[in-house]
Design an enzyme around this catalytic site. Structure first.
Site, PDB file in Angstrom:
ATOM      1  N   GLU A  70       0.804  -1.224   0.000  1.00  0.00           N
ATOM      2  CA  GLU A  70       0.000   0.000   0.000  1.00  0.00           C
ATOM      3  C   GLU A  70       0.839   1.279   0.000  1.00  0.00           C
ATOM      4  O   GLU A  70       0.338   2.361   0.252  1.00  0.00           O
ATOM      5  CB  GLU A  70      -0.944  -0.007   1.207  1.00  0.00           C
ATOM      6  CG  GLU A  70      -1.990  -1.115   1.137  1.00  0.00           C
ATOM      7  CD  GLU A  70      -2.984  -1.091   2.290  1.00  0.00           C
ATOM      8  OE1 GLU A  70      -2.805  -0.279   3.225  1.00  0.00           O
ATOM      9  OE2 GLU A  70      -3.944  -1.897   2.260  1.00  0.00           O
TER      10      GLU A  70
ATOM     11  N   ARG B 113       2.498   2.015   4.507  1.00  0.00           N
ATOM     12  CA  ARG B 113       1.950   2.956   3.523  1.00  0.00           C
ATOM     13  C   ARG B 113       2.927   4.032   3.072  1.00  0.00           C
ATOM     14  O   ARG B 113       2.539   4.933   2.340  1.00  0.00           O
ATOM     15  CB  ARG B 113       0.659   3.572   4.080  1.00  0.00           C
ATOM     16  CG  ARG B 113      -0.411   2.521   4.326  1.00  0.00           C
ATOM     17  CD  ARG B 113      -1.736   3.093   4.768  1.00  0.00           C
ATOM     18  NE  ARG B 113      -2.708   2.028   4.885  1.00  0.00           N
ATOM     19  CZ  ARG B 113      -2.985   1.370   6.018  1.00  0.00           C
ATOM     20  NH1 ARG B 113      -2.370   1.709   7.148  1.00  0.00           N
ATOM     21  NH2 ARG B 113      -3.863   0.395   6.037  1.00  0.00           N
TER      22      ARG B 113
ATOM     23  N   TRP C 236      -4.468   5.858  12.808  1.00  0.00           N
ATOM     24  CA  TRP C 236      -3.647   4.900  12.074  1.00  0.00           C
ATOM     25  C   TRP C 236      -3.364   5.260  10.628  1.00  0.00           C
ATOM     26  O   TRP C 236      -2.560   4.593   9.977  1.00  0.00           O
ATOM     27  CB  TRP C 236      -4.278   3.512  12.140  1.00  0.00           C
ATOM     28  CG  TRP C 236      -5.673   3.380  11.605  1.00  0.00           C
ATOM     29  CD1 TRP C 236      -6.823   3.447  12.325  1.00  0.00           C
ATOM     30  CD2 TRP C 236      -6.068   3.115  10.255  1.00  0.00           C
ATOM     31  NE1 TRP C 236      -7.918   3.250  11.509  1.00  0.00           N
ATOM     32  CE2 TRP C 236      -7.483   3.035  10.233  1.00  0.00           C
ATOM     33  CE3 TRP C 236      -5.373   2.920   9.057  1.00  0.00           C
ATOM     34  CZ2 TRP C 236      -8.205   2.786   9.070  1.00  0.00           C
ATOM     35  CZ3 TRP C 236      -6.091   2.678   7.885  1.00  0.00           C
ATOM     36  CH2 TRP C 236      -7.483   2.616   7.905  1.00  0.00           C
TER      37      TRP C 236
ATOM     38  N   ARG D  81     -15.597   6.990   6.289  1.00  0.00           N
ATOM     39  CA  ARG D  81     -15.990   5.586   6.218  1.00  0.00           C
ATOM     40  C   ARG D  81     -17.514   5.438   6.306  1.00  0.00           C
ATOM     41  O   ARG D  81     -18.094   4.498   5.773  1.00  0.00           O
ATOM     42  CB  ARG D  81     -15.357   4.806   7.393  1.00  0.00           C
ATOM     43  CG  ARG D  81     -13.873   4.529   7.252  1.00  0.00           C
ATOM     44  CD  ARG D  81     -13.551   3.082   6.961  1.00  0.00           C
ATOM     45  NE  ARG D  81     -13.855   2.144   7.999  1.00  0.00           N
ATOM     46  CZ  ARG D  81     -12.956   1.585   8.818  1.00  0.00           C
ATOM     47  NH1 ARG D  81     -11.689   1.959   8.762  1.00  0.00           N
ATOM     48  NH2 ARG D  81     -13.320   0.669   9.685  1.00  0.00           N
TER      49      ARG D  81
ATOM     50  N   ASP E 236     -18.145   0.628  13.528  1.00  0.00           N
ATOM     51  CA  ASP E 236     -16.717   0.720  13.191  1.00  0.00           C
ATOM     52  C   ASP E 236     -16.472   1.667  12.028  1.00  0.00           C
ATOM     53  O   ASP E 236     -15.723   1.366  11.107  1.00  0.00           O
ATOM     54  CB  ASP E 236     -16.118  -0.656  12.884  1.00  0.00           C
ATOM     55  CG  ASP E 236     -14.599  -0.594  12.705  1.00  0.00           C
ATOM     56  OD1 ASP E 236     -13.950   0.181  13.422  1.00  0.00           O
ATOM     57  OD2 ASP E 236     -14.068  -1.305  11.833  1.00  0.00           O
TER      58      ASP E 236
ATOM     59  N   GLU F 177      -8.507  -1.872  17.463  1.00  0.00           N
ATOM     60  CA  GLU F 177      -9.249  -3.107  17.760  1.00  0.00           C
ATOM     61  C   GLU F 177      -8.740  -3.808  19.015  1.00  0.00           C
ATOM     62  O   GLU F 177      -9.255  -4.853  19.410  1.00  0.00           O
ATOM     63  CB  GLU F 177      -9.154  -4.074  16.568  1.00  0.00           C
ATOM     64  CG  GLU F 177     -10.190  -3.822  15.500  1.00  0.00           C
ATOM     65  CD  GLU F 177     -10.092  -2.431  14.893  1.00  0.00           C
ATOM     66  OE1 GLU F 177     -11.087  -1.686  14.946  1.00  0.00           O
ATOM     67  OE2 GLU F 177      -9.025  -2.064  14.370  1.00  0.00           O
TER      68      GLU F 177
ATOM     69  N   SER G  60      -1.565   2.800  15.500  1.00  0.00           N
ATOM     70  CA  SER G  60      -2.572   1.833  15.083  1.00  0.00           C
ATOM     71  C   SER G  60      -2.890   0.926  16.265  1.00  0.00           C
ATOM     72  O   SER G  60      -2.101   0.800  17.194  1.00  0.00           O
ATOM     73  CB  SER G  60      -2.057   0.991  13.911  1.00  0.00           C
ATOM     74  OG  SER G  60      -1.751   1.789  12.800  1.00  0.00           O
ATOM     75  N   GLY G  61      -4.069   0.273  16.201  1.00  0.00           N
ATOM     76  CA  GLY G  61      -4.406  -0.689  17.241  1.00  0.00           C
ATOM     77  C   GLY G  61      -5.765  -0.504  17.868  1.00  0.00           C
ATOM     78  O   GLY G  61      -6.013  -0.987  18.971  1.00  0.00           O
TER      79      GLY G  61
END
Length: 587
Positions: free
Chosen positions: A85, A135, A261, A344, A321, A202, A199-200
């Site tokens: 990516e 990325r 993230w 989103r 989410d 979840e 990030s993280g």
């Protein structure tokens, strides 16, 4: 111990390999701030801090793009495939690209030969939620800086690939990781700063933004995204984010998510960092009544202090989410300093970038079910029956009422960046049309364990397409044109002064279309799915276009029924570069 290797240790050896020996100048903060205006290099993610992904280059245009041919290609090699990516960077004859499993290369842009490669030695037990992607990197001074899946930040010497400094962002065993390109911003007090997120989401981490000195990685400030947490400045507590328990009940703010993230953008006109925050934790919204600020939000940050100038929350009390991390792109709208973001949650937002005031918002995907629209302040009008049910209302207390929600949690748009053309005044959004069955479940926080409290299955809503590249007018809210694609779109977009829009598909095609009509003008099969954004730059008087090909990312891992329909797509890892043959370059 980190491992690294490099080629071209002497000029003679470099020449023997056909590798360019052009002198390399340090990348200045002025180079970074002015990246959108210069065409000989690409020194930022987004082709400029504002993230427009627009190049004024027009040598390749509507009249001659059909003649485009490959100039060179380089394999990322080995067995470490998965999703690629990364957006490449180009400076003084060298391209810098990152790859899956926290790798980075320096490549000669004339020949495609590798100059050096660095591989981070990743520990056992890393916890990336959405594939082992990276990325992109950042350039500043004589360094190239990138993050790793075990939540470290690594600065390398641009010429040799040797490690200059390494800093731990956070504890990977607690669920932290890092995948975004760092953001370089100016600071009068501290010199160039390297700005990173985390990030993280979840895993019940708490999102934040960090700023470090570029020369040595020393931490300058931190800004948590969840209210109740304290920021720091020069090692001391600074200000609290929001007011403790104002929109969070009890102690859930302590593991509240809001991961940053996807990284950020920087607007030099207002001297502001813009960055998005992800989902609140856990996904089960009945456990955390309230707006849960500042999850699912866009934050405007002062680069000198880390203080929040303003915040705008797109999905309060998120139950689907719908991360609010998508890029914030600065542009001018009828004389107003504006920003735009495609969320989103399926809505496109236009805000005043000086104060965060809502200007307008509208759907950019179809059949949205969770909200009937936005009110005059941009707050969603929730459809109560489309929120997943509370497990406490079930007879066994184990599973709440399931609902079918549109869009799916992978979003109307996910990590794939959109582009803006100041010529057409349109945004080009790589969107996806899909829904999901989703229900809530009880969950308890445990460090390093998934912290969801939900179950889900993603499904199609149209038989003939999921992906849809859309030309969006931010002034009217109209979709000017769209190009549908069977598989989800997961790569970014580039637009140019030649009237072109460039994007890739999971089927492996790099496509170029007319920016005003969407008419396809050229395509090329790269051999693997494209989930990365393309770039363009000028090299020795010729315009070049590059993209990384390599199928992977979140869709094969989380896509449910949708993933089954595209499981035949091949993994890969290849950097492709294109140009016009010399005889047609002036046509």
């Amino acid at each position: 111990m980190k491992t690294w290797r490099w080629l071209a240790t002497t000029s003679a050896f470099a020449l023997s390999l056909g590798i360019s020996t052009v002198a390399r100048a340090d990348v200045s903060i002025e180079d970074i701030v002015n990246d959108a205006k210069t065409t000989q290099d690409v020194v930022t993610s987004g082709l400029g801090g504002q993230g427009q992904r627009y190049s004024p280059l027009n040598q390749i245009n509507k009249d001659n793009v059909s003649n485009l041919v490959p100039a060179w290609a380089m394999s990322l090699g080995g067995e470490k495939m998965r999703g690629q990516e990364s957006q490449p960077l180009v400076k003084d004859g060298v391209m810098y690209v990152t790859g899956s499993y926290s790798r980075i290369w320096a490549i000669d842009i004339k020949t495609g030969h590798e100059i050096w490669e660095y591989n981070a030695r990743l520990p056992e037990g890393i916890l990336p939620c959405c594939d082992v992607v990276n990325r992109g990197a950042a350039l500043i001074g004589d360094k190239v800086i990138f993050g790793t899946l075990d939540a470290k930040l690594v600065a390398l010497n641009q010429k040799t690939g040797k490690v200059v400094w390494t800093k731990e962002i956070d504890d990977f065993k607690g669920g932290y990781s890092y995948t975004a390109p760092p953001l370089i911003v100016p600071s009068k007090a501290f010199g160039p700063l390297v700005v990173t997120g985390v990030s993280g989401g979840e895993f019940g981490i708490v999102g934040r933004i960090d700023a470090r000195k570029a020369d040595n990685g020393e931490l300058v400030w931190t800004r948590p995204t969840i209210e109740g947490h304290m920021g720091t400045l020069n090692g001391a507590e600074s200000t609290m984010t929001g007011n403790k328990n104002e929109t969070w009940k009890g102690d859930l703010w302590k593991t509240g998510g809001g991961a940053t993230w996807l990284g950020g953008t920087y607007d030099s006109e207002t001297n502001t960092i813009f960055i998005g925050s992800g989902n609140p934790a856990p996904w089960n919204s009945h456990m955390r009544p309230g707006d849960n600020r500042w999850s699912c939000s866009r934050l405007a940050i002062d680069p000198e202090t880390g203080n929040i100038k303003w915040g705008f929350q797109t999905t309060p009390n998120d139950g689907w989410d719908f991360d609010g991390v998508n890029e914030v792109v600065s542009f001018d709208l009828d004389g107003t300093k504006a920003v735009a973001t495609a969320d989103r949650n399926g809505f496109f937002y236009v805000l005043n970038r000086e104060n965060g005031k809502f200007i307008r918002g509208f759907p950019f995907v179809e059949k949205i079910t969770w909200a009937s629209g936005l009110d005059e302040n941009g707050r969603p009008k929730f459809v109560a029956d489309n929120r997943p049910g509370d497990p406490k209302d079930a007879k066994d207390g184990k599973q709440g009422k399931s609902v079918f929600a549109v869009p799916s949690f992978l979003g109307g748009k996910n990590q794939q960046p959109m582009a803006y053309s100041p010529d057409t005044k349109l945004f080009y959004v790589p969107a996806n049309e899909w829904g999901m069955d989703i229900h809530n479940e009880p969950v308890t926080y445990k460090k390093g364990a998934a912290y969801l409290g939900a179950g889900f299955t993603i499904k199609r809503i149209f038989e003939d397409h999921i992906g849809s590249l859309k030309a969006v007018d931010p002034a009217s809210g109209k979709i000017v044109w769209q190009i549908n694609n069977n598989a989800p779109l997961w790569g970014g977009v580039l637009t140019t002064g030649g009237g072109l829009v460039v994007y890739g598909t999971p089927e492996g095609d790099l496509k170029i279309v007319d920016d005003k009509t969407g008419k396809e003008l050229w395509h090329f099969n790269t051999g693997s799915g494209i989930v990365a954004p393309p770039i363009t730059w000028e090299q020795d008087g010729e315009q070049m276009i590059s993209v990384i090909s390599g199928w992977g990312g979140a869709v094969p891992l989380w896509g449910g029924e949708v993933a089954k329909t595209i499981q035949h797509l091949n993994q890969g890892g290849m950097v492709w570069t294109f140009k016009l043959p010399k005889k047609t370059a002036s046509n």
